[in-house]
Design a protein around this motif. Sequence first.
Motif, PDB file in Angstrom:
ATOM      1  N   GLY A 140      26.968  41.261  48.998  1.00 34.15           N
ATOM      2  CA  GLY A 140      27.493  40.045  49.596  1.00 34.15           C
ATOM      3  C   GLY A 140      28.794  39.517  49.032  1.00 34.15           C
ATOM      4  O   GLY A 140      29.304  38.497  49.488  1.00 34.15           O
ATOM      5  N   TYR A 141      29.368  40.196  48.064  1.00 34.68           N
ATOM      6  CA  TYR A 141      30.663  39.772  47.510  1.00 34.68           C
ATOM      7  C   TYR A 141      31.780  40.312  48.386  1.00 34.68           C
ATOM      8  O   TYR A 141      31.619  41.326  49.063  1.00 34.68           O
ATOM      9  N   HIS A 142      32.904  39.637  48.373  1.00 39.60           N
ATOM     10  CA  HIS A 142      34.071  40.110  49.118  1.00 39.60           C
ATOM     11  C   HIS A 142      35.324  39.893  48.281  1.00 39.60           C
ATOM     12  O   HIS A 142      35.377  38.995  47.440  1.00 39.60           O
ATOM     13  N   ARG A 143      36.296  40.737  48.516  1.00 39.61           N
ATOM     14  CA  ARG A 143      37.594  40.585  47.846  1.00 39.61           C
ATOM     15  C   ARG A 143      38.266  39.336  48.397  1.00 39.61           C
ATOM     16  O   ARG A 143      38.321  39.145  49.610  1.00 39.61           O
ATOM     17  N   THR A 144      38.781  38.522  47.504  1.00 43.15           N
ATOM     18  CA  THR A 144      39.450  37.288  47.924  1.00 43.15           C
ATOM     19  C   THR A 144      40.921  37.530  48.254  1.00 43.15           C
ATOM     20  O   THR A 144      41.556  36.672  48.854  1.00 43.15           O
ATOM     21  N   GLY A 145      41.449  38.656  47.835  1.00 45.72           N
ATOM     22  CA  GLY A 145      42.883  38.916  47.959  1.00 45.72           C
ATOM     23  C   GLY A 145      43.635  38.483  46.699  1.00 45.72           C
ATOM     24  O   GLY A 145      44.799  38.827  46.522  1.00 45.72           O
ATOM     25  N   GLU A 146      42.954  37.747  45.823  1.00 46.46           N
ATOM     26  CA  GLU A 146      43.561  37.329  44.562  1.00 46.46           C
ATOM     27  C   GLU A 146      43.446  38.463  43.545  1.00 46.46           C
ATOM     28  O   GLU A 146      42.485  39.237  43.558  1.00 46.46           O
ATOM     29  N   THR A 147      44.409  38.529  42.660  1.00 44.10           N
ATOM     30  CA  THR A 147      44.344  39.459  41.537  1.00 44.10           C
ATOM     31  C   THR A 147      44.768  38.720  40.277  1.00 44.10           C
ATOM     32  O   THR A 147      45.441  37.688  40.341  1.00 44.10           O
ATOM     33  N   GLU A 148      44.358  39.258  39.160  1.00 47.52           N
ATOM     34  CA  GLU A 148      44.789  38.754  37.863  1.00 47.52           C
ATOM     35  C   GLU A 148      45.300  39.943  37.072  1.00 47.52           C
ATOM     36  O   GLU A 148      44.741  41.039  37.150  1.00 47.52           O
ATOM     37  N   PRO A 149      46.355  39.749  36.302  1.00 54.95           N
ATOM     38  CA  PRO A 149      46.911  40.869  35.549  1.00 54.95           C
ATOM     39  C   PRO A 149      45.975  41.333  34.439  1.00 54.95           C
ATOM     40  O   PRO A 149      45.219  40.537  33.877  1.00 54.95           O
ATOM     41  N   TYR A 150      46.022  42.612  34.146  1.00 51.98           N
ATOM     42  CA  TYR A 150      45.276  43.143  33.013  1.00 51.98           C
ATOM     43  C   TYR A 150      46.026  42.754  31.742  1.00 51.98           C
ATOM     44  O   TYR A 150      47.249  42.859  31.689  1.00 51.98           O
ATOM     45  N   PRO A 151      45.314  42.343  30.687  1.00 51.86           N
ATOM     46  CA  PRO A 151      46.000  41.912  29.451  1.00 51.86           C
ATOM     47  C   PRO A 151      46.437  43.097  28.579  1.00 51.86           C
ATOM     48  O   PRO A 151      45.830  43.391  27.552  1.00 51.86           O
ATOM     49  N   TYR A 152      47.497  43.761  29.004  1.00 50.39           N
ATOM     50  CA  TYR A 152      47.965  44.940  28.269  1.00 50.39           C
ATOM     51  C   TYR A 152      48.352  44.626  26.832  1.00 50.39           C
ATOM     52  O   TYR A 152      48.311  45.504  25.976  1.00 50.39           O
ATOM     53  N   ASP A 153      48.727  43.413  26.557  1.00 54.04           N
ATOM     54  CA  ASP A 153      49.152  43.046  25.201  1.00 54.04           C
ATOM     55  C   ASP A 153      47.979  42.644  24.303  1.00 54.04           C
ATOM     56  O   ASP A 153      48.171  42.238  23.164  1.00 54.04           O
TER      57      ASP A 153
END
Length: 174
Positions: A140-153
């Motif tokens: 029942g989950y769906h992609r919101t279209g939002e993303t968050e960056p991966y914390p490469y640092d």
Amino acid sequence: MNLEHATEADFPEIIDLVNTAYRGNGAVASWNIETGIIEGTRLTDSLLRQDLAAKPQAHFLVTRDSESHAIIGTVWLEPLKNDAWYLGLFTVAPALQKQHLGRALLTAAEEFAIAHGARSMRMGVLSVRDTLIAWYERRGYHRTGETEPYPYDDNRFGTPLRDDLEFAIVEKCL
């Protein structure tokens, strides 16, 4: 499924379970390990303590085997704003996967959040983890279209092996 708040005495067992489930360093491999995506330790004692101290409103819950009392699943639930809750550190013992324990744990986590005022659940899933995202979509989950960056640092969660990582935000109306 019975959920209970994790205690400090549970931390070593939780840390072992999370690292086994996310990074596959145990005898039985999880179907959704991060091989080829991120390597190294996913959770340490100090990281767990930092997260708990920084977010006192969060609930870090475990479920146990009814006979051995071993921890067989974990889930982090955190109230956000507008009656939305965040779900993280969702872990099932790899040897018990494919027995629908993940489904039961997810349902129990959602019911816990609802009982505490949640109207929706959100989480960030590495966008390259299509199989895992599809598993959540079937629930029942769906992609919101939002993303968050991966914390490469920030290598506290392991070392990324790819340069295209970001978190896809998925959400479910409860």
